[in-house]
Design a protein around this motif. Structure first.
Motif, PDB file in Angstrom:
ATOM      1  N   TYR A 138       0.843  -1.203   0.000  1.00  0.00           N
ATOM      2  CA  TYR A 138       0.000   0.000   0.000  1.00  0.00           C
ATOM      3  C   TYR A 138       0.874   1.246   0.000  1.00  0.00           C
ATOM      4  CZ  TYR A 138       1.064   1.034   4.902  1.00  0.00           C
ATOM      5  OH  TYR A 138       1.700   1.363   6.065  1.00  0.00           O
ATOM      6  N   LEU A 139       0.229   2.393  -0.228  1.00  0.00           N
ATOM      7  CA  LEU A 139       0.846   3.704  -0.067  1.00  0.00           C
ATOM      8  C   LEU A 139      -0.054   4.568   0.802  1.00  0.00           C
ATOM      9  CD1 LEU A 139       2.159   4.814  -3.587  1.00  0.00           C
ATOM     10  CD2 LEU A 139       3.473   3.968  -1.648  1.00  0.00           C
ATOM     11  N   PHE A 172      -1.221   3.361 -14.366  1.00  0.00           N
ATOM     12  CA  PHE A 172      -0.909   2.064 -13.760  1.00  0.00           C
ATOM     13  C   PHE A 172      -2.161   1.193 -13.725  1.00  0.00           C
ATOM     14  CE2 PHE A 172       1.923   5.251 -11.878  1.00  0.00           C
ATOM     15  CZ  PHE A 172       3.162   4.702 -12.193  1.00  0.00           C
ATOM     16  N   PRO A 173      -2.662   0.799 -14.901  1.00  0.00           N
ATOM     17  CA  PRO A 173      -3.910   0.030 -14.939  1.00  0.00           C
ATOM     18  C   PRO A 173      -3.776  -1.306 -14.200  1.00  0.00           C
ATOM     19  CG  PRO A 173      -2.792  -0.003 -17.074  1.00  0.00           C
ATOM     20  CD  PRO A 173      -2.077   1.004 -16.237  1.00  0.00           C
ATOM     21  N   GLY A 174      -4.753  -1.546 -13.337  1.00  0.00           N
ATOM     22  CA  GLY A 174      -4.774  -2.805 -12.595  1.00  0.00           C
ATOM     23  C   GLY A 174      -3.823  -2.869 -11.419  1.00  0.00           C
ATOM     24  N   GLU A 175      -3.044  -1.807 -11.173  1.00  0.00           N
ATOM     25  CA  GLU A 175      -2.044  -1.838 -10.101  1.00  0.00           C
ATOM     26  C   GLU A 175      -2.456  -1.053  -8.861  1.00  0.00           C
ATOM     27  OE1 GLU A 175       2.212  -1.638 -11.256  1.00  0.00           O
ATOM     28  OE2 GLU A 175       1.453  -1.233 -13.276  1.00  0.00           O
ATOM     29  N   LEU A 176      -3.518  -0.249  -8.965  1.00  0.00           N
ATOM     30  CA  LEU A 176      -3.937   0.603  -7.848  1.00  0.00           C
ATOM     31  C   LEU A 176      -5.391   0.350  -7.500  1.00  0.00           C
ATOM     32  CD1 LEU A 176      -2.587   4.059  -9.143  1.00  0.00           C
ATOM     33  CD2 LEU A 176      -1.313   2.326  -7.876  1.00  0.00           C
ATOM     34  N   LEU A 177      -5.687   0.240  -6.222  1.00  0.00           N
ATOM     35  CA  LEU A 177      -7.069   0.193  -5.743  1.00  0.00           C
ATOM     36  C   LEU A 177      -7.213   1.297  -4.704  1.00  0.00           C
ATOM     37  CD1 LEU A 177      -6.157  -3.108  -6.073  1.00  0.00           C
ATOM     38  CD2 LEU A 177      -8.618  -3.261  -5.815  1.00  0.00           C
ATOM     39  N   VAL A 178      -8.077   2.264  -4.999  1.00  0.00           N
ATOM     40  CA  VAL A 178      -8.116   3.491  -4.216  1.00  0.00           C
ATOM     41  C   VAL A 178      -9.061   3.365  -3.022  1.00  0.00           C
ATOM     42  CG1 VAL A 178      -8.664   5.948  -4.266  1.00  0.00           C
ATOM     43  CG2 VAL A 178      -7.511   4.886  -6.219  1.00  0.00           C
ATOM     44  N   HIS A 179      -8.551   3.780  -1.888  1.00  0.00           N
ATOM     45  CA  HIS A 179      -9.319   3.862  -0.647  1.00  0.00           C
ATOM     46  C   HIS A 179      -9.044   5.239  -0.061  1.00  0.00           C
ATOM     47  CE1 HIS A 179      -8.719   3.175   3.905  1.00  0.00           C
ATOM     48  NE2 HIS A 179      -9.940   3.613   3.713  1.00  0.00           N
ATOM     49  N   ILE A 191     -10.581  20.438   4.754  1.00  0.00           N
ATOM     50  CA  ILE A 191     -11.065  19.078   4.546  1.00  0.00           C
ATOM     51  C   ILE A 191     -10.385  18.509   3.304  1.00  0.00           C
ATOM     52  CG2 ILE A 191     -13.079  17.611   4.135  1.00  0.00           C
ATOM     53  CD1 ILE A 191     -13.126  18.877   6.867  1.00  0.00           C
ATOM     54  N   VAL A 192      -9.687  17.376   3.473  1.00  0.00           N
ATOM     55  CA  VAL A 192      -8.900  16.797   2.380  1.00  0.00           C
ATOM     56  C   VAL A 192      -9.124  15.289   2.304  1.00  0.00           C
ATOM     57  CG1 VAL A 192      -7.112  18.578   2.530  1.00  0.00           C
ATOM     58  CG2 VAL A 192      -6.872  16.462   3.853  1.00  0.00           C
ATOM     59  N   PRO A 193      -8.943  14.703   1.086  1.00  0.00           N
ATOM     60  CA  PRO A 193      -9.014  13.244   0.943  1.00  0.00           C
ATOM     61  C   PRO A 193      -7.633  12.608   1.108  1.00  0.00           C
ATOM     62  CG  PRO A 193      -9.066  14.284  -1.226  1.00  0.00           C
ATOM     63  CD  PRO A 193      -8.885  15.382  -0.223  1.00  0.00           C
ATOM     64  N   THR A 194      -7.452  11.868   2.187  1.00  0.00           N
ATOM     65  CA  THR A 194      -6.234  11.088   2.355  1.00  0.00           C
ATOM     66  C   THR A 194      -6.494   9.673   1.856  1.00  0.00           C
ATOM     67  OG1 THR A 194      -6.773  10.380   4.600  1.00  0.00           O
ATOM     68  CG2 THR A 194      -5.565  12.452   4.352  1.00  0.00           C
ATOM     69  N   SER A 195      -5.425   8.909   1.677  1.00  0.00           N
ATOM     70  CA  SER A 195      -5.603   7.607   1.053  1.00  0.00           C
ATOM     71  C   SER A 195      -4.618   6.583   1.584  1.00  0.00           C
ATOM     72  CB  SER A 195      -5.426   7.731  -0.469  1.00  0.00           C
ATOM     73  OG  SER A 195      -5.488   6.465  -1.093  1.00  0.00           O
ATOM     74  N   GLN A 196      -5.106   5.372   1.784  1.00  0.00           N
ATOM     75  CA  GLN A 196      -4.254   4.188   1.927  1.00  0.00           C
ATOM     76  C   GLN A 196      -4.497   3.338   0.677  1.00  0.00           C
ATOM     77  OE1 GLN A 196      -6.351   5.038   4.713  1.00  0.00           O
ATOM     78  NE2 GLN A 196      -4.645   6.232   5.492  1.00  0.00           N
ATOM     79  N   THR A 197      -3.866   3.738  -0.416  1.00  0.00           N
ATOM     80  CA  THR A 197      -4.094   3.084  -1.710  1.00  0.00           C
ATOM     81  C   THR A 197      -3.411   1.721  -1.740  1.00  0.00           C
ATOM     82  OG1 THR A 197      -4.183   5.229  -2.810  1.00  0.00           O
ATOM     83  CG2 THR A 197      -3.761   3.311  -4.201  1.00  0.00           C
ATOM     84  N   VAL A 198      -4.162   0.685  -2.085  1.00  0.00           N
ATOM     85  CA  VAL A 198      -3.597  -0.660  -2.211  1.00  0.00           C
ATOM     86  C   VAL A 198      -2.806  -0.749  -3.510  1.00  0.00           C
ATOM     87  CG1 VAL A 198      -4.164  -3.098  -2.526  1.00  0.00           C
ATOM     88  CG2 VAL A 198      -5.359  -1.754  -0.790  1.00  0.00           C
ATOM     89  N   ILE A 199      -1.616  -1.337  -3.436  1.00  0.00           N
ATOM     90  CA  ILE A 199      -0.732  -1.494  -4.587  1.00  0.00           C
ATOM     91  C   ILE A 199      -0.554  -2.981  -4.884  1.00  0.00           C
ATOM     92  CG2 ILE A 199       1.541  -0.973  -5.553  1.00  0.00           C
ATOM     93  CD1 ILE A 199      -0.039   1.535  -4.860  1.00  0.00           C
ATOM     94  N   ARG A 200      -0.828  -3.382  -6.134  1.00  0.00           N
ATOM     95  CA  ARG A 200      -0.534  -4.747  -6.567  1.00  0.00           C
ATOM     96  C   ARG A 200       0.977  -4.841  -6.790  1.00  0.00           C
ATOM     97  NH1 ARG A 200      -4.865  -7.802  -7.713  1.00  0.00           N
ATOM     98  NH2 ARG A 200      -3.389  -9.281  -6.812  1.00  0.00           N
ATOM     99  N   TYR A 201       1.689  -5.326  -5.789  1.00  0.00           N
ATOM    100  CA  TYR A 201       3.138  -5.223  -5.730  1.00  0.00           C
ATOM    101  C   TYR A 201       3.832  -6.122  -6.744  1.00  0.00           C
ATOM    102  CZ  TYR A 201       7.829  -5.045  -3.685  1.00  0.00           C
ATOM    103  OH  TYR A 201       9.178  -4.880  -3.485  1.00  0.00           O
ATOM    104  N   GLN A 202       4.802  -5.539  -7.447  1.00  0.00           N
ATOM    105  CA  GLN A 202       5.660  -6.293  -8.360  1.00  0.00           C
ATOM    106  C   GLN A 202       7.089  -6.372  -7.834  1.00  0.00           C
ATOM    107  OE1 GLN A 202       5.226  -5.238 -12.568  1.00  0.00           O
ATOM    108  NE2 GLN A 202       3.293  -4.209 -12.103  1.00  0.00           N
ATOM    109  N   ASN A 203       7.686  -5.202  -7.616  1.00  0.00           N
ATOM    110  CA  ASN A 203       9.043  -5.145  -7.077  1.00  0.00           C
ATOM    111  C   ASN A 203       9.273  -3.739  -6.536  1.00  0.00           C
ATOM    112  OD1 ASN A 203       9.985  -3.476  -9.378  1.00  0.00           O
ATOM    113  ND2 ASN A 203       9.724  -5.379 -10.545  1.00  0.00           N
TER     114      ASN A 203
END
Length: 453
Positions: A334-335, A355-362, A372-384
């Motif tokens: 994640y990031l 980065f198609p298919g590599e990020l899932l936004v939360h 008021i701001v949008p913070t994120s714990q973005t899931v990353i489909r890890y490669q290396n």
């Protein structure tokens, strides 16, 4: 082989305080750094040489004095729920477990004084009896200690109203012990607090905290589903900015991400984007009407469903989202990032195309610096690791601020606004560089246990 200083430490403080069983050392030298494949590789072989569990402040002072005289590194831990290896002892030494320093010292209207090791879940329950509640807390609050949160956290559930740890008026005062042969007891307030918040335990050992408290409110747990991610994002943004909607949490998962919440699978439809909201009862109708206008559906009786399943909404928000994902996809990561409130939709669209298919936004909507701001714990489909840094660079190029969760070094984590203040306090309070050595690049790395620099 046990170091001679460990045996002398046990002779002085007793076997009830000093422990060195290998299984315990391994357990107590860990946090959730394994969320990061990068940190997992770097930190898995580091352990303390003993664990100390002081039963009071005087015992803690004695431990610090012993360590300073012997030039032994000190690391501290609370609940061990951090994610960056903050507590991992890179140079061995003593791991101080603060969880027995857990007294609730004073609760007044609007403020409270608490020892460092009190768990935030316990604190929230105790405050309820006084008609008050914590202003905000992490999703791991049942295990997180108060000082651990302040030394390693940022914000959490309730931050949409009260901001982060740095925002004025949340943390009112800290009592800190210095790392010296005769530890000093410092009272910290005002601007000086920035020298100790999110400090990884580098600049002093917290023993007491004074917090601002909020008046207790009743909160309803709601879940809304949308056919598209964009609908969910816009609903969350409007709800976050509307001052007539009283809320404690607004958490957004793009379509597919919430499908890993196994306790909720029977009510969350596949392919739907979800928004979790913790709202006051007088705002539930407004939220349902807004969702309907934007093509969304309110999952009726969602709160009752959580109660029946003995689930807490916080466990499907913030970095718990990452945890659920990693249970099904253990190779991913994640990031942590902060999108721009005026162009976050364009930023998300740009990054998803890149980065198609590599990020899932939360997203979690919070207040930071009064905005008021949008913070994120973005899931990353890890490669290396190389690809991970390419993604982080792309986030920054798109104007998204990254707090890098793949480093244990304080100034590399992205929350560096007050690093120089923290290091200045470290130089004053830790003359032998014994507090959590190796966690900053701007000072000498520290000592090896039992040896002077």
């Amino acid at each position: 082989m046990t170091n001679s200083w460990v045996k002398r430490l046990e002779e002085q403080f007793g076997s009830d305080v000093i422990k060195w069983q290998p299984s315990l050392l391994k357990k107590m030298s860990r946090d959730s750094f394994w969320y990061s494949p990068v940190l997992k590789e770097k930190l898995s072989s580091h352990y303390a040489e003993c664990v100390a569990r002081p039963r009071g402040e005087m015992e803690l002072r004695g431990l610090l004095s012993f360590a300073a005289k012997e030039r032994i590194p000190i690391s501290t831990r609370g609940g061990g729920t951090g994610n960056y290896g903050q507590i991992v002892p890179l140079n061995g030494g003593i791991m101080i477990d603060t969880t027995k320093l857990n007294s609730i010292l004073e609760i007044k209207e609007g403020t409270g004084r608490f020892q460092a090791g009190v768990k935030m879940g316990q604190l929230e329950r105790k405050l309820a009896g006084t008609g008050q509640e914590l202003r905000f807390f992490p999703s791991t609050y049942q295990q997180s200690t108060l000082a651990g949160f302040i030394a390693g956290g940022t914000g959490g559930i309730g931050s949409i109203n009260y901001g982060t740890l740095w925002d004025e008026g949340n943390v009112l005062e800290l009592t800190v012990l210095t790392m010296e042969e005769q530890p000093k007891r410092l009272t910290i307030n005002g601007e000086e607090l920035k020298r100790y918040i999110h400090n990884y335990g580098l600049s002093g050992i917290m023993v007491e905290v004074v917090l601002s408290l909020a008046s207790k409110r009743e909160w309803e747990n709601l879940c809304f589903q949308f056919n598209t991610d964009r609908q969910a994002y816009i609903f969350a943004e409007i709800a976050a900015l509307d001052s007539d909607i009283h809320k404690r949490l607004i958490s957004v998962c793009e379509a597919g991400l919430a499908q890993v919440f196994s306790p909720l699978k029977e009510i969350i439809e596949p392919g739907k984007a979800t928004v979790f909201v913790m709202a006051a009862p007088d705002s539930c109708k407004l939220l349902t009407e807004l969702a309907d206008e934007l093509g969304g559906d309110d999952i009726e009786a969602f709160g009752a469903f959580l109660y029946k399943k003995k689930q807490n909404l916080s466990h499907f928000t913030w970095n718990h989202v990452t945890l659920w994902w990693l249970k099904d996809h253990p190779g991913d990561t994640y990031l942590q990032a902060r999108f721009s409130p005026d162009r976050y939709l364009r930023q998300i669209e740009l990054l998803k195309k890149q980065f198609p298919g590599e990020l899932l936004v939360h997203l979690e909507w919070i207040k930071a610096g009064g905005i008021i701001v949008p913070t994120s714990q973005t899931v990353i489909r890890y490669q290396n690791e190389r690809r991970l840094h390419e993604i982080m660079d792309a986030f920054e190029e798109a104007g998204v601020r990254v707090s890098n969760p793949h480093t244990y070094v304080l100034e590399e984590g992205g929350k560096d606004d007050w690093v120089e203040m923290i290091l200045e306090a470290k130089r004053e309070n830790d003359p032998y560089h014994l507090l959590n050595p190796g966690k900053t690049n701007r000072m000498r790395a520290g000592t090896t246990a039992g040896k002077e620099e």
